[in-house]
Write a protein that holds these residues in place. Structure first.
Motif, short mmCIF file in Angstrom:
data_model
loop_
_atom_site.label_atom_id
_atom_site.label_comp_id
_atom_site.label_asym_id
_atom_site.label_seq_id
_atom_site.Cartn_x
_atom_site.Cartn_y
_atom_site.Cartn_z
N ASP A 80 67.73 -9.30 22.60
CA ASP A 80 68.90 -8.88 21.64
C ASP A 80 68.28 -7.73 20.57
N LEU A 81 68.52 -6.60 21.15
CA LEU A 81 68.32 -5.44 20.42
C LEU A 81 68.96 -5.60 18.70
N GLU A 82 70.12 -5.86 18.64
CA GLU A 82 70.91 -6.08 17.50
C GLU A 82 69.98 -7.00 16.45
N GLN B 62 71.09 2.19 28.16
CA GLN B 62 70.68 1.59 27.03
C GLN B 62 70.09 2.50 25.92
N LYS C 270 70.92 2.79 18.65
CA LYS C 270 72.19 2.61 18.05
C LYS C 270 71.99 1.01 17.65
N PHE C 271 70.97 0.23 17.94
CA PHE C 271 70.97 -1.08 17.45
C PHE C 271 69.64 -1.27 16.29
N LYS D 138 76.13 -6.57 26.16
CA LYS D 138 76.62 -6.24 24.85
C LYS D 138 75.95 -4.83 24.83
N GLN D 139 74.44 -4.65 25.21
CA GLN D 139 73.63 -3.42 25.05
C GLN D 139 73.33 -2.72 26.19
N PRO E 278 68.56 2.15 22.47
CA PRO E 278 68.20 1.03 21.59
C PRO E 278 68.38 1.68 19.97
#
Length: 387
Positions: A162-164, A189, A193-194, A297-298, A191
């Protein structure tokens, strides 16, 4: 006016020369000439932004870097001779003796060897966190921890991180978050952004897409990339202009290719999930994947890699490999040709059995990089090998 991903991949080009070429030519030169002594002095003093030597920059590598930066939403980047050159140079440029890396335990075998066998010589230490226990990360952060590192999807277990969550932890503890985005490509993807500070790719994989050249690239914040650049300018792991030209052309079709890779991979994963001789299947966009919701989600789609285990362990795996007729037995991935790999005896053979299991690699694990052949022919070859 911002342009769509596919347009940027095609229309981002270096400035045309006096010949007004439509497609960027190859700049196969080791060095560049100067107008006079003052021009040369100002260029070396970095008062001018211009090419000096291809170990520093080259029009072809600059075009490739600019494309990837636009795709990833990054400020700057540097291109390397291989993916592992990117991993090593990025980490080495940012770490000092006494620093600590906190990494996901599920990393590429060569990255693990770098952590375990080489960095300790310079008193750079590491610890792993379990990607299925992200709430334990903060308990592993030390006063000397500088970098938080992960791959997602992971190699070769095709798990998802989970990158977030990582982005929030890195920000809270003022850590540099570095993500290896090779399995997804910037098309699936982004990353940054997260919360990622730097993103690394092995351009050898989906970016090239046809198994032709080696390459790596790191993109991200201008401040951090400047440190990577200054280290790499001296140590010399730069990407060759020819390979950069090949990759820049390949990126023009990245979206089209990856869409088809993902379509084929999902169909293969769904087929394998129903097969009686398969113990388990992992693919991010299978609903049975434990991180399916995180992947949705990602990621835009699930990527090109499917992992599974043949019933019967090592011996069954060997029989399966020996029975393959069309698919390639190779260690690469992201190729137009489908590739079968046995991680325990190849890419991750330097790890202990316990370390492999911690990364989701059993003795019978098989990784397939699903190519662009017709899916019926891919499935037919796997079917006959299983039988």
């Amino acid at each position: 006016m911002s342009k769509k991903f596919e347009t940027e991949a095609i229309r981002t080009q270096v400035e045309r020369s006096q010949f007004l070429e439509h497609s960027a030519p190859m700049y196969l030169t080791s060095s560049f000439v100067f107008e006079d002594a003052e021009d040369m002095r100002a260029s070396f003093a970095e008062e001018k932004d211009r090419n000096i030597y291809s170990r520093y920059s080259n029009p072809n590598t600059s075009e490739f870097i600019e494309k990837v930066c636009k795709m990833e939403g990054a400020e700057d980047g540097f291109a390397f001779a291989s993916g592992m050159a990117a991993v090593f140079s990025t980490l080495a440029s940012l770490l000092d003796s006494g620093d600590h890396i906190l990494s996901a335990g599920s990393v590429f075998g060569s990255t693990h060897s770098l952590f375990a066998n080489f960095f300790p010589k310079w008193n750079i230490l590491y610890d792993y966190f379990n990607i299925n226990e992200l709430d334990s990360i903060e308990t592993r952060i030390k006063p000397t921890t500088k970098i938080l590192y992960a791959e997602t999807p992971t190699n070769p277990g095709v798990d998802v991180v989970d990158l977030e969550v990582l982005g929030k932890i890195a920000k809270k503890h003022n850590l540099i978050l570095i993500i290896d985005n090779c399995f997804a490509s910037p098309y699936l993807q982004q990353p940054i952004k997260f919360g990622a500070d730097l993103v690394i790719h092995s351009g050898t994989k989906l970016m090239d897409g046809q198994g032709r050249v080696l390459a790596g690239i790191t993109v991200g914040s201008r401040e951090l990339v400047d440190k990577v650049y200054r280290f790499s300018r001296i140590t010399g792991p730069a990407l060759s202009p020819f390979n950069a030209w090949v990759l820049s052309k390949s990126l023009e079709t990245l979206a089209l290719r990856v869409d088809k890779h993902c379509e084929n991979a999902l169909k293969l994963a769904e087929y394998l999930e129903k097969h009686s001789k398969i113990n388990w299947v992992r693919y991010p966009f299978l609903k049975s994947h434990p991180k399916y919701e995180v992947a949705k989600k990602q990621m835009k789609a699930g990527g090109c890699v499917v992992a599974f285990e043949v019933e019967g362990g090592v011996e069954a795996g060997k029989k399966f490999f020996d029975a393959i007729k069309m698919l390639s037995l190779s260690a690469n991935l992201g190729d137009s040709r489908s590739i079968v790999t046995h991680p325990a005896s190849t890419t991750h053979s330097k790890l202990t059995k316990e370390e492999r299991l911690a990364s989701g690699i059993t003795d019978g694990s098989i990784r397939i990089s699903v190519g662009l052949e017709h899916i019926d022919d891919i499935i037919a070859d796997i079917e006959q090998a299983l039988e």
